[in-house]
Design an enzyme around this catalytic site. Sequence first.
Site, PDB file in Angstrom:
ATOM      1  CG  ASP A   2      -1.996   1.125   1.159  1.00  0.00           C
ATOM      2  OD1 ASP A   2      -3.197   0.750   0.619  1.00  0.00           O
ATOM      3  OD2 ASP A   2      -1.620   2.360   1.566  1.00  0.00           O
TER       4      ASP A   2
ATOM      5  CG  ASN B 173      -3.910   2.411  -2.896  1.00  0.00           C
ATOM      6  OD1 ASN B 173      -4.705   3.024  -3.319  1.00  0.00           O
ATOM      7  ND2 ASN B 173      -2.713   2.983  -2.525  1.00  0.00           N
ATOM      8  CG  ASP B 174      -3.227  -3.363   1.008  1.00  0.00           C
ATOM      9  OD1 ASP B 174      -2.959  -3.974   0.131  1.00  0.00           O
ATOM     10  OD2 ASP B 174      -2.215  -2.848   1.917  1.00  0.00           O
ATOM     11  CG  MET B 175      -8.519  -1.725   3.942  1.00  0.00           C
ATOM     12  SD  MET B 175      -8.537  -0.635   5.357  1.00  0.00           S
ATOM     13  CE  MET B 175     -10.338  -0.941   5.885  1.00  0.00           C
TER      14      MET B 175
ATOM     15  N   GLY C 126      -9.655  -4.441  -2.127  1.00  0.00           N
ATOM     16  CA  GLY C 126     -10.636  -5.587  -1.625  1.00  0.00           C
ATOM     17  C   GLY C 126     -12.165  -5.217  -1.872  1.00  0.00           C
TER      18      GLY C 126
END
Length: 385
Positions: free
Chosen positions: A145, A173-175, A178
Amino acid sequence: MNVTKPLPLAGVCVVEIGHSLAAPYAGMILGSLGAEVIKVENAEGGDYARDWGPPFIDGAAALFHAINHGKSSIAMSLADQREAGLLRELIVQRADVVLQNLKAGGVEKYGLGAAQLMAAKPSLVYCNLGAFGTSGPLRDKPGYDPLVQALGGLMSFLGGPGEPLSRIPVSVNDMGTGLWAAIGVLAALFRRQATGAGEAVSVSLYETAIAWGGVQIADYLASGVLPGRWGSGTAAIVPHQAFECADATIMVAAGNDGLFRRLCGVLDIAALADDPRFATNGARVTNREALIARLQQAFGAKPAAHWLATLDAAGIPCGPIQSIDQVVVHEQTRALDLLKTTSDGAATIVGLPISFDGERPGAIGKTPKLGEHNHLLAQTAQETH
C-alpha cells in the site's frame, strides 16, 4: 413476529488464497454478507497479518481479527502436490468464488490459476487481486500500500504546503482493492445467474490508487496544473477545511455561496460575502489565502463549543475533530450499532457498513486458529476416493 432474512450470499462458498489485507478484506466483506469463506494459509506461520501487532488477542493481532473473523482456516503447503491437489478438488466440489492475491504467477505453478480451475469448473468466479494489474511493465512487481500510494500519485497532494510528504495512514489501496474485488465478484455472480458461466475478475492496488485520484487526474488533464496540497482543505471548494478556535480545532464545510454568506453572518463579518474576491466559489478558490486568514482570525476569538452550536443553528455543516476513543463511544456510533463482538467474545470489530431493511448483518463469527478447519481437506480426500 419479525423473522430475520437470510443474508444475501447465504449458500455461496468462497475460497480465499490470500494473505495480508486485500484478498482477506474482500473475503471479510463476502463473509459478512453471508458467504462461507474458507481461508487458505501457509502452514508455516499462517497469514502474515497474524503477527501485525501489538495489540494481540488470543495470539493473533487485533488487525487479523478485524479482517478474518467468521472464516474457516486451512493450513497447508501449496508446494505439496498432494495438498494442492486436495485444495483443487475442494474448490471444484464446493467453491463458487476464489480470491487470490499471491505474487504474480504464484497460483499457476500449483495448478490453481484462473484458467486451470475454470477449465475444471466453468461456473467458477475467480478473482485475482494484484499489485499493478495484469499487463504493463510493472505487472510482475510486488506492491504494498505505501509503495502504491507513492507510485499512484496520492502522496503528491497529501498534507499542507511545505510539509514533508506523507501517506494516508489507512491502507486505502489494499482495502479499496478488496472493495473492488467484492464488487466485481458480486457482478460476476449476478451475471452467472443468467448465463450459468463464471468468469475471471481482475483488480489491483495500482488501479485502485489511480481511481482514488480520479478527480485530481481529470482536473490536471483539463488544466495542465498539478494538484496543490491543502492540508484539511480541498482544491475546488473554499471554505471547506479545519479552523482553530480558541481552545480546539473544528471542521467547517461551507460548500456553496449561500452557506458562505450564512457563515459570514455567523462570524459577524457579513460584508465579506459581498466582496468580489469572495462572492463566488471560483473567486474564493482563487483568493483562498486571504479569505482563510480572515476566517481563521474570526474563529480564533471564541471556543469551539460556541462555534459548533452557532454553526449548527445556522445550518452550516460542521463538526469536532474526534480521536478514536471519542468515536467508539459517540452516541451516533452506538445508535448505528456499528461495533460488533465476535461470537466467542474475544474481539470487538467494526461491522459491515451496510444495512438491509434497517438491519445490519450481525452474525460475527469467531476468528479461526491457524489450521482449525483442516478437516475440510480430509473430507475432500475421503470424498475423492
